[in-house]
Design an enzyme around this catalytic site. Structure first.
Site, mmCIF file in Angstrom:
data_model
loop_
_atom_site.group_PDB
_atom_site.id
_atom_site.type_symbol
_atom_site.label_atom_id
_atom_site.label_comp_id
_atom_site.label_asym_id
_atom_site.label_seq_id
_atom_site.Cartn_x
_atom_site.Cartn_y
_atom_site.Cartn_z
ATOM 1 N N PRO A 13 0.796 -1.228 0.000
ATOM 2 C CA PRO A 13 0.000 0.000 0.000
ATOM 3 C C PRO A 13 0.832 1.284 0.000
ATOM 4 C CG PRO A 13 -0.175 -1.155 2.112
ATOM 5 C CD PRO A 13 0.504 -2.086 1.156
ATOM 6 N N ASN A 14 0.341 2.210 -0.812
ATOM 7 C CA ASN A 14 0.904 3.569 -0.921
ATOM 8 C C ASN A 14 2.244 3.652 -1.647
ATOM 9 O OD1 ASN A 14 -1.272 4.865 0.563
ATOM 10 N ND2 ASN A 14 -0.460 3.774 2.336
ATOM 11 N N ARG A 21 4.664 11.252 -1.394
ATOM 12 C CA ARG A 21 5.067 10.923 -0.027
ATOM 13 C C ARG A 21 6.358 11.663 0.333
ATOM 14 N NH1 ARG A 21 4.353 4.597 1.126
ATOM 15 N NH2 ARG A 21 4.215 5.370 3.273
ATOM 16 N N TYR A 26 11.429 8.386 1.188
ATOM 17 C CA TYR A 26 11.164 7.526 0.030
ATOM 18 C C TYR A 26 11.856 7.941 -1.260
ATOM 19 C CZ TYR A 26 7.759 5.910 3.391
ATOM 20 O OH TYR A 26 7.175 5.426 4.528
ATOM 21 N N ASN A 77 8.100 -5.508 -1.061
ATOM 22 C CA ASN A 77 8.034 -4.401 -0.099
ATOM 23 C C ASN A 77 6.583 -4.378 0.386
ATOM 24 O OD1 ASN A 77 7.864 -2.077 1.346
ATOM 25 N ND2 ASN A 77 8.849 -0.759 -0.178
ATOM 26 N N ALA A 80 3.284 -0.808 4.788
ATOM 27 C CA ALA A 80 2.785 -0.814 6.169
ATOM 28 C C ALA A 80 2.415 -2.227 6.641
ATOM 29 C CB ALA A 80 1.586 0.113 6.293
ATOM 30 N N HIS A 83 4.510 -4.505 9.099
ATOM 31 C CA HIS A 83 4.546 -4.405 10.553
ATOM 32 C C HIS A 83 3.447 -5.191 11.260
ATOM 33 C CE1 HIS A 83 7.466 -1.477 9.356
ATOM 34 N NE2 HIS A 83 6.559 -0.723 8.766
ATOM 35 N N GLU A 101 12.993 -9.118 1.246
ATOM 36 C CA GLU A 101 12.156 -7.985 1.661
ATOM 37 C C GLU A 101 12.950 -6.693 1.440
ATOM 38 O OE1 GLU A 101 9.663 -8.333 5.197
ATOM 39 O OE2 GLU A 101 10.613 -6.509 5.958
ATOM 40 N N HIS A 103 12.828 -2.354 1.723
ATOM 41 C CA HIS A 103 12.197 -1.097 2.148
ATOM 42 C C HIS A 103 13.035 0.053 1.643
ATOM 43 C CE1 HIS A 103 9.415 -3.203 4.693
ATOM 44 N NE2 HIS A 103 10.430 -3.939 5.104
ATOM 45 N N LEU A 104 12.366 1.047 1.136
ATOM 46 C CA LEU A 104 13.073 2.234 0.647
ATOM 47 C C LEU A 104 13.767 2.940 1.807
ATOM 48 C CD1 LEU A 104 10.146 3.309 -1.627
ATOM 49 C CD2 LEU A 104 12.433 2.840 -2.498
ATOM 50 N N SER A 105 13.037 3.097 2.907
ATOM 51 C CA SER A 105 13.583 3.817 4.060
ATOM 52 C C SER A 105 14.224 2.823 5.037
ATOM 53 C CB SER A 105 12.461 4.588 4.762
ATOM 54 O OG SER A 105 11.509 3.691 5.291
ATOM 55 N N ARG A 110 13.404 4.726 12.175
ATOM 56 C CA ARG A 110 12.182 5.531 12.185
ATOM 57 C C ARG A 110 11.360 5.229 13.445
ATOM 58 N NH1 ARG A 110 9.367 5.216 6.480
ATOM 59 N NH2 ARG A 110 8.193 6.914 7.452
ATOM 60 N N ARG A 114 7.676 0.888 13.342
ATOM 61 C CA ARG A 114 8.206 0.396 12.059
ATOM 62 C C ARG A 114 9.410 -0.534 12.258
ATOM 63 N NH1 ARG A 114 5.658 3.726 8.157
ATOM 64 N NH2 ARG A 114 5.233 5.781 9.010
HETATM 65 C C1 DQA Z 1 8.217 1.191 3.649
HETATM 66 C C2 DQA Z 1 8.330 1.424 5.171
HETATM 67 C C3 DQA Z 1 6.998 1.185 5.843
HETATM 68 O O1 DQA Z 1 7.121 1.409 7.244
HETATM 69 C C4 DQA Z 1 5.960 2.144 5.309
HETATM 70 O O2 DQA Z 1 4.699 1.879 5.881
HETATM 71 C C5 DQA Z 1 5.890 2.156 3.827
HETATM 72 C C6 DQA Z 1 7.112 2.021 3.048
HETATM 73 C C7 DQA Z 1 9.522 1.548 2.924
HETATM 74 O O3 DQA Z 1 9.646 1.156 1.764
HETATM 75 O O4 DQA Z 1 10.383 2.221 3.470
HETATM 76 O O5 DQA Z 1 4.827 2.396 3.245
HETATM 77 O O6 DQA Z 1 7.956 -0.178 3.421
#
Ligand code: DQA
Length: 148
Positions: A13-14, A21, A26, A77, A80, A83, A101, A103-105, A110, A114
């Site tokens: 999602p997102n 964002r 990101y 990825n 959210a 978690h 897996e 994650h961009l961040s 954080r 997370r």
């Molecule tokens: C994310 C990190 C997650 O905590 C967050 O909810 C995201 C993006 C990342 O790619 O850094 O939507 O997965």
């Protein structure tokens, strides 16, 4: 000619909204930009990549299930869902192919909520905090040995 290896890249999602964002977390690339970069890497390494993005947990679970016997590796990825989605975790556990897996961040740097990934224990590894490069490195890792 040998069959090409296939990699599925799933985004949760997102991730389709990256341009709107926080670029501090990101980066400035859109999901489409990242997919283009992945396609170039895949071409260079002679692998096929398919992309899937969904904001819906059930659709992600169904996509993971449909990857059985179709792909040689998965990059995910879960965003959210990372978690708290036991459903995505359980679906990944069914796959008997390497899973990375991404994650961009840097989720560990954080908010505390997370820091925990419920999905990574069923993955081969996690790459986080390197922005879009994480996807490229995951493709390379899958191609450099960990994929059957
Ligand atoms: C994310 C990190 C997650 O905590 C967050 O909810 C995201 C993006 C990342 O790619 O850094 O939507 O997965």
């Amino acid at each position: 000619m040998l069959n090409k290896k296939r990699i599925l890249i799933i985004n949760g999602p997102n991730i389709n909204m990256l341009k709107s964002r926080d670029s501090i977390h990101y980066g400035i690339k859109s999901l489409e930009d990242i997919q283009d970069i992945c396609l170039n890497k895949a071409k260079e390494l002679s692998v096929d990549v398919d992309f899937f993005q969904s904001n819906s947990e059930g659709d992600i679970v169904s996509k993971i299930q449909s990857a059985i016997n179709k792909y040689n590796g998965v990059i995910i990825n879960p965003a959210a869902y990372t978690h708290y989605s036991i459903a995505i975790r359980d679906a990944l556990e069914i796959l008997d192919i390497p899973i990375i897996e991404v994650h961009l961040s840097n989720i560990h740097k954080r908010e505390e909520f997370r820091h925990k990934s419920v999905t990574v224990p069923v993955c081969n590894g996690q790459i986080c905090g390197l922005g879009y490069i994480g996807y490229v490195l995951a493709i390379e890792a899958l191609c450099n040995g960990i994929m059957e």
